[in-house]
Design a protein around this motif. Structure first.
Motif, short mmCIF file in Angstrom:
data_model
loop_
_atom_site.label_atom_id
_atom_site.label_comp_id
_atom_site.label_asym_id
_atom_site.label_seq_id
_atom_site.Cartn_x
_atom_site.Cartn_y
_atom_site.Cartn_z
N TYR A 95 49.37 38.32 37.46
CA TYR A 95 49.70 39.73 37.82
C TYR A 95 48.58 40.15 38.15
CZ TYR A 95 45.30 38.13 35.71
OH TYR A 95 44.12 37.13 35.50
N ARG A 96 47.80 40.16 39.58
CA ARG A 96 47.57 41.15 40.25
C ARG A 96 47.58 40.92 41.64
NH1 ARG A 96 42.41 42.31 38.83
NH2 ARG A 96 42.06 40.49 37.44
N ASN A 110 37.44 34.59 41.69
CA ASN A 110 36.68 35.98 41.75
C ASN A 110 35.73 35.46 41.21
OD1 ASN A 110 37.70 36.63 39.42
ND2 ASN A 110 39.50 38.04 40.06
N GLY A 141 52.57 37.60 34.39
CA GLY A 141 51.36 38.32 33.44
C GLY A 141 51.38 36.42 33.04
N GLN A 148 43.87 25.94 33.27
CA GLN A 148 45.07 25.85 32.23
C GLN A 148 45.97 24.44 32.14
OE1 GLN A 148 44.98 28.17 29.90
NE2 GLN A 148 47.01 28.97 30.22
C1 LIG Z 1 48.65 31.93 28.80
C2 LIG Z 1 48.08 33.07 29.12
N1 LIG Z 1 46.82 33.15 28.17
C3 LIG Z 1 45.92 34.09 28.06
C4 LIG Z 1 46.56 35.46 28.39
C5 LIG Z 1 45.53 36.64 28.63
N2 LIG Z 1 44.72 36.48 29.88
C6 LIG Z 1 45.25 37.53 30.83
S1 LIG Z 1 43.93 37.83 32.12
C7 LIG Z 1 43.39 36.85 31.63
C8 LIG Z 1 42.36 35.98 33.02
C9 LIG Z 1 42.79 34.98 34.12
O1 LIG Z 1 41.37 35.06 35.05
P1 LIG Z 1 41.90 34.62 36.02
O2 LIG Z 1 42.87 33.58 36.58
O3 LIG Z 1 40.67 34.26 36.67
O4 LIG Z 1 42.82 35.33 36.86
P2 LIG Z 1 41.70 37.02 37.57
O5 LIG Z 1 41.87 37.67 36.43
O6 LIG Z 1 40.50 36.59 38.02
O7 LIG Z 1 42.61 37.25 38.68
C10 LIG Z 1 43.54 36.05 30.89
C11 LIG Z 1 42.86 35.26 29.94
C12 LIG Z 1 47.34 35.59 29.46
N3 LIG Z 1 47.95 36.53 30.39
N4 LIG Z 1 48.72 34.56 29.47
#
Ligand SMILES: Cc1ncc(C[n+]2csc(CCOP(=O)(O)OP(=O)(O)O)c2C)c(N)n1
Ligand SMILES: [Mg+2]
Length: 348
Positions: A91-92, A200, A140, A176
């Motif tokens: 999503y970023r 990050n 997302g 995951q």
């Molecule tokens: C399957 C799932 N679990 C939880 C979420 C909620 N969530 C959104 S972003 C995030 C953190 C992810 O962190 P990272 O992979 O380090 O990516 P970053 O945001 O640092 O780019 C979570 C837990 C989600 N969107 N999807």
């Protein structure tokens, strides 16, 4: 009871323990470095503007800024072949799109939910796609892009189109389960994929050390025989050098590879973030010591690029971003009849 005889495997031992070479920092010409600088600055200024527009209520829903991580997308994607290779991310995603040369106007218009946006105003910040550029989102669901990216790599191999898939995911996503199912298949079938872990340091509000039993994420492919390389993700030339090495590995049919990019996000996880999990001093110290854009600026100064030239670039970028913002505010929203269109797109 008789003891079962030890099982003898009839298959030869898998001896793929070959390792890629240690990547070299890319030797950029002045023109190339200027281009990297422009792209990183575009991402930074674009994201700052998106943050402002969000604050003003022009952008709804979620919005995750890429500020601090610019060197990763710019360094890695500069090495890809835009005609053949594909990219997928979480999503970023605005930075990855900009690094792929996608028009800032249609990205900003997507953020403000306009019909002229790259997903026709129906995807928003987290769901941007450009099948034309082989950019497959914008996802997302944390980690989902890893399995989907593995599918893209399968398609490259199946269609024998010579392309490589680059799948980005975060340090949080690295925990995951579907990531490891994907790793297994990718190595078993020697799929052409570069798994890029953008470490990050934080997943929302949890630091990688608090959540990961093995926090050296480049090692996460070891039990699948996938080699990994740790890279300074704040150095665009180190990123480009690592991409070259990874591409050589994957294009020669050796299967997947993992790049762990050590990077840092300066802003909150999303637009609402109480920021209780780290100190302001920590963020400031990274900005002061290893900002990716400042580093390149110093290298350009060493190459005798003048302050006036750098100021002209800054002005040019600000103009592009302001035009994108104006466009995204003035262009119309989608017609309600568009609600049920574009639900499924057949891309292969
Ligand atoms: C399957 C799932 N679990 C939880 C979420 C909620 N969530 C959104 S972003 C995030 C953190 C992810 O962190 P990272 O992979 O380090 O990516 P970053 O945001 O640092 O780019 C979570 C837990 C989600 N969107 N999807
Ligand atoms: Mg993270």
């Amino acid at each position: 009871m008789a003891k079962a005889p030890a099982r003898k495997s009839t298959e030869p031992a898998k001896t793929n323990r070959e390792r890629p070479d240690e990547p070299q920092r890319y030797q950029a010409s002045k023109e190339e470095l200027l281009e990297f600088y422009k792209q990183m600055l575009l991402i930074r200024r674009f994201e700052e503007k998106a943050g402002q527009l969000y604050g003003l209520g022009f952008i709804g829903g979620f919005c995750h800024l890429y500020i601090g991580q610019e060197a990763v997308a710019v360094g890695l994607q500069s090495a890809l072949d835009g005609d053949k290779d594909s990219v997928i991310t979480g999503y970023r995603d605005h930075g990855h799109m900009l690094a792929y040369g996608i028009d800032p106007k249609v990205i900003m218009a997507e953020l403000t939910g306009r019909a002229a946006g790259i997903s026709k105003g129906k995807g928003g910040s987290m769901h941007m796609f450009s099948t034309e550029k082989k950019f497959y989102g914008g996802h997302g669901i944390v980690g989902a892009q890893v399995a989907l990216g593995t599918g893209l790599a399968f398609a490259h191999k199946y269609n024998e189109d010579g392309g490589v898939a680059m799948a980005y995911f975060g340090d949080g996503a690295a925990n995951q389960g579907q990531v490891y199912e994907s790793f297994n298949m990718a190595e078993l079938w020697k799929l052409p994929i570069i798994y890029v872990i953008e470490n990050n340091q934080y997943a929302m509000g949890t630091s990688v050390n608090r959540s990961s039993a093995e926090d050296q994420l480049y090692k996460r492919g070891e039990s699948f025989r996938i080699p990994g390389i740790q890279v300074d993700g704040m150095d665009v030339l180190a990123c480009r050098g690592a991409a070259e090495e990874a591409l050589e590995w994957v294009r020669s049919g050796k299967g997947p590879i993992i790049l762990e990019m050590k990077t840092y996000r300066y802003r909150g996880h999303s637009m609402s973030d109480p920021a209780k999990y780290r100190s302001r001093e920590e963020v400031q110290s990274v900005r002061d010591k290893s900002d990716p854009i400042e580093q390149v600026k110093h290298e350009l100064e060493d190459m005798k690029v003048t302050e006036a030239e750098l100021k002209a670039i800054e002005a040019e970028i600000r103009k592009i971003v302001n035009e994108a913002a104006d466009f995204s505010e003035q262009t119309p929203e989608p017609d309600p009849s568009e609600l049920y269109t574009d639900v499924l797109v057949e891309s292969y």
